[in-house]
Design a protein around this motif. Structure first.
Motif, PDB file in Angstrom:
ATOM      1  N   ASP A 161     -34.244  -1.597   1.397  1.00 54.68           N
ATOM      2  CA  ASP A 161     -33.286  -2.153   2.349  1.00 54.68           C
ATOM      3  C   ASP A 161     -33.834  -3.471   2.886  1.00 54.68           C
ATOM      4  O   ASP A 161     -35.040  -3.591   3.124  1.00 54.68           O
ATOM      5  N   PRO A 162     -32.963  -4.467   3.086  1.00 55.91           N
ATOM      6  CA  PRO A 162     -33.439  -5.748   3.611  1.00 55.91           C
ATOM      7  C   PRO A 162     -34.087  -5.593   4.989  1.00 55.91           C
ATOM      8  O   PRO A 162     -33.637  -4.809   5.819  1.00 55.91           O
ATOM      9  N   VAL A 163     -35.143  -6.368   5.204  1.00 49.12           N
ATOM     10  CA  VAL A 163     -35.822  -6.410   6.494  1.00 49.12           C
ATOM     11  C   VAL A 163     -35.401  -7.697   7.195  1.00 49.12           C
ATOM     12  O   VAL A 163     -35.535  -8.788   6.630  1.00 49.12           O
ATOM     13  N   VAL A 164     -34.880  -7.553   8.413  1.00 53.95           N
ATOM     14  CA  VAL A 164     -34.404  -8.698   9.182  1.00 53.95           C
ATOM     15  C   VAL A 164     -35.205  -8.780  10.477  1.00 53.95           C
ATOM     16  O   VAL A 164     -35.283  -7.807  11.231  1.00 53.95           O
ATOM     17  N   LEU A 165     -35.788  -9.943  10.729  1.00 54.31           N
ATOM     18  CA  LEU A 165     -36.471 -10.216  11.993  1.00 54.31           C
ATOM     19  C   LEU A 165     -35.442 -10.852  12.928  1.00 54.31           C
ATOM     20  O   LEU A 165     -34.891 -11.908  12.616  1.00 54.31           O
ATOM     21  N   ILE A 166     -35.177 -10.179  14.047  1.00 55.03           N
ATOM     22  CA  ILE A 166     -34.218 -10.659  15.040  1.00 55.03           C
ATOM     23  C   ILE A 166     -35.014 -11.242  16.203  1.00 55.03           C
ATOM     24  O   ILE A 166     -35.850 -10.556  16.787  1.00 55.03           O
ATOM     25  N   ALA A 174     -27.649   0.538  11.685  1.00 55.52           N
ATOM     26  CA  ALA A 174     -26.555   1.440  11.326  1.00 55.52           C
ATOM     27  C   ALA A 174     -25.965   1.077   9.962  1.00 55.52           C
ATOM     28  O   ALA A 174     -25.412   1.937   9.271  1.00 55.52           O
ATOM     29  N   ALA A 175     -26.119  -0.185   9.563  1.00 57.51           N
ATOM     30  CA  ALA A 175     -25.594  -0.651   8.272  1.00 57.51           C
ATOM     31  C   ALA A 175     -26.650  -0.589   7.167  1.00 57.51           C
ATOM     32  O   ALA A 175     -26.411  -1.079   6.062  1.00 57.51           O
ATOM     33  N   GLY A 176     -27.823  -0.029   7.462  1.00 66.12           N
ATOM     34  CA  GLY A 176     -28.822   0.164   6.429  1.00 66.12           C
ATOM     35  C   GLY A 176     -29.940  -0.862   6.370  1.00 66.12           C
ATOM     36  O   GLY A 176     -30.762  -0.822   5.451  1.00 66.12           O
ATOM     37  N   PHE A 177     -29.989  -1.763   7.324  1.00 62.32           N
ATOM     38  CA  PHE A 177     -31.075  -2.740   7.370  1.00 62.32           C
ATOM     39  C   PHE A 177     -32.281  -2.136   8.073  1.00 62.32           C
ATOM     40  O   PHE A 177     -32.145  -1.236   8.901  1.00 62.32           O
ATOM     41  N   ARG A 178     -33.451  -2.664   7.785  1.00 67.81           N
ATOM     42  CA  ARG A 178     -34.636  -2.411   8.597  1.00 67.81           C
ATOM     43  C   ARG A 178     -34.808  -3.653   9.461  1.00 67.81           C
ATOM     44  O   ARG A 178     -34.546  -4.764   9.008  1.00 67.81           O
ATOM     45  N   THR A 179     -35.219  -3.477  10.719  1.00 71.53           N
ATOM     46  CA  THR A 179     -35.315  -4.628  11.611  1.00 71.53           C
ATOM     47  C   THR A 179     -36.675  -4.695  12.300  1.00 71.53           C
ATOM     48  O   THR A 179     -37.352  -3.689  12.492  1.00 71.53           O
TER      49      THR A 179
END
Length: 129
Positions: free
Chosen positions: A7-12, A29-34
């Motif tokens: 799953d894509p990893v997004v840095l917020i 909730a949409a399957g991303f890792r954050t």
């Protein structure tokens, strides 16, 4: 939804805890890792350590502005290939030239649309494939 290693990893990156929580909750909730950061320095450190697939970056942070953070990420050996997308309530010109010149891959406006946000973010993650 249980995160998967692919799953894509997004840095917020946002100093507003409510905005940070909302964006993270919607993406997870949409399957991303954050990963979450509340300052530019924290964002640079986390990006260097984890090398996320995408950085969502508020333009106004307490310690540095978004363009400075984007520049630092572009200059880093481990982080130069990470797309950085501005996430801001600031109204920008329609063409976004000033953001592209500062090294941003794009722009998403706050407040986010809970329904559209995951697909918007996913489109930036897929551009580097």
């Amino acid at each position: 939804m249980t995160p998967h290693p692919l799953d894509p990893v997004v840095l917020i990156v946002d100093d507003n805890k409510k905005n940070l929580k909302l964006a993270g909750d919607v993406l997870r909730a949409a399957g991303f890792r954050t990963l979450d950061a509340g300052s530019g320095a924290e964002a640079i450190a986390l990006a260097g350590e984890h090398v996320p697939d995408l950085v969502l970056l508020d333009l106004r942070l307490p310690d540095m502005d978004g363009a400075e953070v984007a520049g630092e990420l572009r200059a880093g050996a481990r982080t130069r290939g990470i797309p950085v997308v501005a996430l801001s309530a600031l109204r920008l010109t329609a063409d976004g030239d000033e953001l592209r010149a500062a090294g941003f891959a794009g722009y998403l406006e706050k407040p986010i649309s809970v329904a559209e946000f995951p697909s918007q973010v996913r489109s930036y993650c897929m551009r580097g494939d």
